[in-house]
Write a protein that holds these residues in place. Structure first.
Motif, PDB file in Angstrom:
ATOM      1  N   LEU A  68      14.374  10.052 -21.403  1.00 36.71           N
ATOM      2  CA  LEU A  68      13.210  10.481 -22.179  1.00 36.71           C
ATOM      3  C   LEU A  68      12.074   9.470 -22.112  1.00 36.71           C
ATOM      4  CD1 LEU A  68      15.004  11.894 -25.355  1.00 36.71           C
ATOM      5  CD2 LEU A  68      13.938  13.201 -23.513  1.00 36.71           C
ATOM      6  N   PHE A  69      12.372   8.223 -21.753  1.00 36.30           N
ATOM      7  CA  PHE A  69      11.344   7.194 -21.651  1.00 36.30           C
ATOM      8  C   PHE A  69      10.647   7.201 -20.294  1.00 36.30           C
ATOM      9  CE2 PHE A  69      13.978   5.720 -25.094  1.00 36.30           C
ATOM     10  CZ  PHE A  69      13.100   5.096 -25.968  1.00 36.30           C
ATOM     11  N   ILE A  70      11.127   8.009 -19.347  1.00 41.88           N
ATOM     12  CA  ILE A  70      10.556   7.981 -18.000  1.00 41.88           C
ATOM     13  C   ILE A  70       9.119   8.480 -18.006  1.00 41.88           C
ATOM     14  CG2 ILE A  70      10.738   8.946 -15.678  1.00 41.88           C
ATOM     15  CD1 ILE A  70      13.742   8.981 -16.003  1.00 41.88           C
ATOM     16  N   GLN A  71       8.884   9.633 -18.632  1.00 40.82           N
ATOM     17  CA  GLN A  71       7.539  10.202 -18.632  1.00 40.82           C
ATOM     18  C   GLN A  71       6.628   9.502 -19.633  1.00 40.82           C
ATOM     19  OE1 GLN A  71       7.041  14.110 -20.281  1.00 40.82           O
ATOM     20  NE2 GLN A  71       5.367  14.626 -18.886  1.00 40.82           N
ATOM     21  N   ASP A  72       7.118   9.303 -20.855  1.00 47.14           N
ATOM     22  CA  ASP A  72       6.289   8.722 -21.911  1.00 47.14           C
ATOM     23  C   ASP A  72       7.219   8.084 -22.939  1.00 47.14           C
ATOM     24  OD1 ASP A  72       4.436   8.013 -23.779  1.00 47.14           O
ATOM     25  OD2 ASP A  72       3.591  10.015 -24.073  1.00 47.14           O
ATOM     26  N   TYR A  73       7.015   6.805 -23.179  1.00 46.08           N
ATOM     27  CA  TYR A  73       7.898   6.112 -24.115  1.00 46.08           C
ATOM     28  C   TYR A  73       7.766   6.662 -25.535  1.00 46.08           C
ATOM     29  CZ  TYR A  73       3.929   3.497 -26.040  1.00 46.08           C
ATOM     30  OH  TYR A  73       2.762   3.155 -26.671  1.00 46.08           O
ATOM     31  N   ILE A  74       6.644   7.310 -25.842  1.00 48.31           N
ATOM     32  CA  ILE A  74       6.464   7.892 -27.172  1.00 48.31           C
ATOM     33  C   ILE A  74       7.500   8.993 -27.414  1.00 48.31           C
ATOM     34  CG2 ILE A  74       4.881   9.167 -28.668  1.00 48.31           C
ATOM     35  CD1 ILE A  74       4.117   6.296 -28.351  1.00 48.31           C
ATOM     36  N   VAL A  75       7.852   9.727 -26.359  1.00 48.24           N
ATOM     37  CA  VAL A  75       8.862  10.777 -26.494  1.00 48.24           C
ATOM     38  C   VAL A  75      10.208  10.159 -26.870  1.00 48.24           C
ATOM     39  CG1 VAL A  75      10.016  12.689 -25.340  1.00 48.24           C
ATOM     40  CG2 VAL A  75       7.630  12.167 -24.807  1.00 48.24           C
ATOM     41  N   GLY A  76      10.556   9.061 -26.209  1.00 44.66           N
ATOM     42  CA  GLY A  76      11.793   8.371 -26.556  1.00 44.66           C
ATOM     43  C   GLY A  76      11.776   7.835 -27.971  1.00 44.66           C
ATOM     44  N   LEU A 252      14.310  23.689 -11.931  1.00 45.69           N
ATOM     45  CA  LEU A 252      14.819  22.323 -12.013  1.00 45.69           C
ATOM     46  C   LEU A 252      14.443  21.660 -13.331  1.00 45.69           C
ATOM     47  CD1 LEU A 252      16.133  19.796 -10.798  1.00 45.69           C
ATOM     48  CD2 LEU A 252      13.947  19.294  -9.682  1.00 45.69           C
ATOM     49  N   VAL A 253      13.181  21.797 -13.747  1.00 43.25           N
ATOM     50  CA  VAL A 253      12.733  21.106 -14.964  1.00 43.25           C
ATOM     51  C   VAL A 253      13.097  21.870 -16.229  1.00 43.25           C
ATOM     52  CG1 VAL A 253      10.834  19.963 -13.776  1.00 43.25           C
ATOM     53  CG2 VAL A 253      10.439  22.161 -14.886  1.00 43.25           C
ATOM     54  N   SER A 254      13.802  22.991 -16.097  1.00 42.27           N
ATOM     55  CA  SER A 254      14.232  23.715 -17.294  1.00 42.27           C
ATOM     56  C   SER A 254      15.132  22.853 -18.168  1.00 42.27           C
ATOM     57  CB  SER A 254      14.960  25.004 -16.897  1.00 42.27           C
ATOM     58  OG  SER A 254      14.104  25.889 -16.214  1.00 42.27           O
ATOM     59  N   MET A 255      15.918  21.976 -17.547  1.00 42.20           N
ATOM     60  CA  MET A 255      16.800  21.111 -18.326  1.00 42.20           C
ATOM     61  C   MET A 255      15.998  20.163 -19.207  1.00 42.20           C
ATOM     62  SD  MET A 255      19.897  20.212 -19.115  1.00 42.20           S
ATOM     63  CE  MET A 255      21.005  20.834 -17.847  1.00 42.20           C
ATOM     64  N   SER A 256      14.985  19.515 -18.658  1.00 46.30           N
ATOM     65  CA  SER A 256      14.180  18.601 -19.475  1.00 46.30           C
ATOM     66  C   SER A 256      13.307  19.350 -20.469  1.00 46.30           C
ATOM     67  CB  SER A 256      13.310  17.713 -18.579  1.00 46.30           C
ATOM     68  OG  SER A 256      12.396  18.476 -17.817  1.00 46.30           O
ATOM     69  N   GLN A 257      12.984  20.620 -20.179  1.00 42.21           N
ATOM     70  CA  GLN A 257      12.185  21.399 -21.115  1.00 42.21           C
ATOM     71  C   GLN A 257      12.951  21.729 -22.392  1.00 42.21           C
ATOM     72  OE1 GLN A 257       9.207  22.106 -21.542  1.00 42.21           O
ATOM     73  NE2 GLN A 257       8.081  22.367 -19.640  1.00 42.21           N
ATOM     74  N   VAL A 258      14.269  21.583 -22.381  1.00 42.01           N
ATOM     75  CA  VAL A 258      15.025  21.707 -23.633  1.00 42.01           C
ATOM     76  C   VAL A 258      14.503  20.702 -24.651  1.00 42.01           C
ATOM     77  CG1 VAL A 258      17.310  21.468 -24.678  1.00 42.01           C
ATOM     78  CG2 VAL A 258      17.060  22.580 -22.449  1.00 42.01           C
ATOM     79  N   TYR A 259      14.055  19.551 -24.161  1.00 43.68           N
ATOM     80  CA  TYR A 259      13.473  18.512 -25.010  1.00 43.68           C
ATOM     81  C   TYR A 259      11.944  18.540 -24.957  1.00 43.68           C
ATOM     82  CZ  TYR A 259      18.240  16.690 -24.732  1.00 43.68           C
ATOM     83  OH  TYR A 259      19.610  16.555 -24.778  1.00 43.68           O
ATOM     84  N   SER A 267      14.313  15.421 -15.627  1.00 49.20           N
ATOM     85  CA  SER A 267      15.244  16.543 -15.554  1.00 49.20           C
ATOM     86  C   SER A 267      16.396  16.251 -14.602  1.00 49.20           C
ATOM     87  CB  SER A 267      14.500  17.804 -15.108  1.00 49.20           C
ATOM     88  OG  SER A 267      15.311  18.948 -15.262  1.00 49.20           O
ATOM     89  N   ILE A 268      16.125  15.568 -13.501  1.00 46.69           N
ATOM     90  CA  ILE A 268      17.200  15.222 -12.560  1.00 46.69           C
ATOM     91  C   ILE A 268      18.226  14.318 -13.233  1.00 46.69           C
ATOM     92  CG2 ILE A 268      17.714  13.924 -10.455  1.00 46.69           C
ATOM     93  CD1 ILE A 268      15.112  14.978  -9.282  1.00 46.69           C
ATOM     94  N   VAL A 269      17.750  13.318 -13.967  1.00 45.20           N
ATOM     95  CA  VAL A 269      18.668  12.414 -14.668  1.00 45.20           C
ATOM     96  C   VAL A 269      19.479  13.180 -15.709  1.00 45.20           C
ATOM     97  CG1 VAL A 269      18.807  10.393 -16.161  1.00 45.20           C
ATOM     98  CG2 VAL A 269      17.197  10.413 -14.258  1.00 45.20           C
TER      99      VAL A 269
END
Length: 416
Positions: A68-76, A252-259, A267-269
């Motif tokens: 979650l910190f990969i794109q934006d640390y605020i999300v983490g 592919l990014v559907s997994m990360s879109q859960v968050y 999403s790959i991770v």
């Protein structure tokens, strides 16, 4: 028999992977309100981070949390704040059964509140993160603990508390809608929303000039028509190839879109963490994401496809629905798989209907409302032949399926 047990005890999916039972066994007799509190907190919090995708494993949850910190640390940080408030509140107050607390189910709605508000509030409304946003994360995470009201109906509450809290929060904190920004100008331009940053982009439609270009160079009408048709065919072929690649990105990014995160690397991770916890769960999630994304790509016009399908918006609810019904709440077999496919198709229709009311009318996302409603309805399905088996003792999908197979065939136990 001892050889089988020795081989089973060395199976990583029965110890550190799967549901990571070794950690629960170690902490089982350790009092919560003691010096062991930090370890209990980490175990519950990291399991709660993975539970939105049905991953009940603290190590895999740690991988998802780091992603979650990969794109934006605020999300983490939003995940940390919301998940910690819900986890600490549950550990101290013990509002829900110990099993739901131990496996992270009692606190995962707080994780979703923290990530979704921190991502969608500034992204969906094109505004800045405000102090009110963080206050709503804290309050929403506390309220998510009061969600076990479907237990009397023998139904999991899934993300229903999260959806109730997040809808009320967005209706409260959303900025006024700028209607003028949605109206096209006198030249026929129109506004679309890009998938990456949700920034408005003005697009104009202009006819192709291939035919006139060939005539101006002295070519015959037949040659002009032939060359123009060939050029358009080549362009359409290239566009179709690009469209398929971008639709694949949406799946592919559907997994990360859960968050609520639209990021390929994240999403790959997350997919890797899900596959480590349960390969069967990963496969079912992937099938659900593909069905939802490709069905939406066929159903909707290009404007919707570019803004939503390519970014995984139509895949994450389908992903969760397919996984929940095929292998999480039902033991996996051919009947649960067919039920999951039917529910996934219904999920796309329900999301389309809710989008008209929630997004187009009230200017709020659909969140995971489609998945929650469809899954709760399909969980009431009964099978007179006894092929569908509701899971009584939740674990990871492979173990659940094997236990059902062993009980139905009455074969000797070989998985602990």
């Amino acid at each position: 028999m001892s050889r089988v047990r020795r081989r089973t005890s060395q199976n990583p999916w029965n110890t550190f992977l799967g549901d990571c039972s070794v950690v629960d066994a170690y902490l089982m007799d350790k009092p919560i309100l003691s010096l062991w509190f930090p370890l209990h907190y980490l175990n519950v919090f990291l399991r709660a981070v993975g539970q939105p995708t049905f991953v009940n494993n603290p190590f895999c949850g740690a991988i998802i949390f780091a992603s979650l910190f990969i794109q934006d640390y605020i999300v983490g940080l939003g995940c940390l704040l919301g998940g910690s408030v819900a986890t600490i509140g549950e550990l101290i107050l013990r509002l829900q059964p110990f099993d739901l607390l131990r496996n992270g189910v009692a606190a995962f709605n707080g994780v979703l509140v923290g990530t979704v508000i921190s991502v969608l509030y500034p992204g969906f409304y094109q505004t800045y993160r405000t102090p009110e946003m963080w206050i709503f994360i804290v309050v929403g995470s506390l309220l998510s603990a009061f969600g076990n009201f479907l237990g009397r109906f023998n139904l999991p509450y899934l993300a229903l508390p999260f959806n109730m809290i997040i809808v009320c929060s967005f209706l409260t904190i959303q900025p006024p809608l700028d209607v003028d920004a949605l109206v096209g100008d006198e030249n026929g331009s129109y506004l679309t929303m890009t998938g990456q940053d949700n920034l408005p982009v003005t697009t104009t439609m202009s006819p192709s000039d291939d035919f006139g270009h060939h005539l101006a160079n002295g070519s015959s009408a037949f040659e002009a028509i032939t060359n123009s048709s060939e050029n358009r065919a080549q362009i359409n072929q290239v566009d179709w190839m690009q469209a398929r690649i971008r639709v694949g990105r949406g799946a592919l990014v559907s997994m990360s879109q859960v968050y609520a995160v639209d990021h390929v690397s994240t999403s790959i991770v997350m997919n890797i963490a899900t596959a480590l916890a349960s390969p069967l769960l990963f496969v079912m999630c992937s099938i659900g994401a593909i069905i939802g994304t490709f069905l939406a790509a066929v159903m909707f016009p290009i404007e919707v496809i570019e803004a939503e399908v390519y970014t995984g918006v139509w895949g994450y609810n389908a992903l969760l629905t397919m996984a929940a019904l095929s292998c999480v709440f039902f033991s996996f077999n051919h009947m649960s798989f067919l039920l999951g496919v039917m529910a996934t198709l219904a999920n796309v229709v329900v999301q389309c209907a809710l989008k008209r009311n929630m997004t187009e009318t009230n200017n709020i996302p659909v969140f995971t409302v489609p998945m929650t409603l469809v899954t709760l309805v399909f969980l009431l399905t009964t099978d007179v032949r006894g092929v569908l088996h509701r899971v009584v003792d939740p674990s990871y999908p492979e173990k659940q399926s094997y236990q059902w197979f062993r009980e139905s065939r009455q074969i000797p136990q070989s998985i602990a």
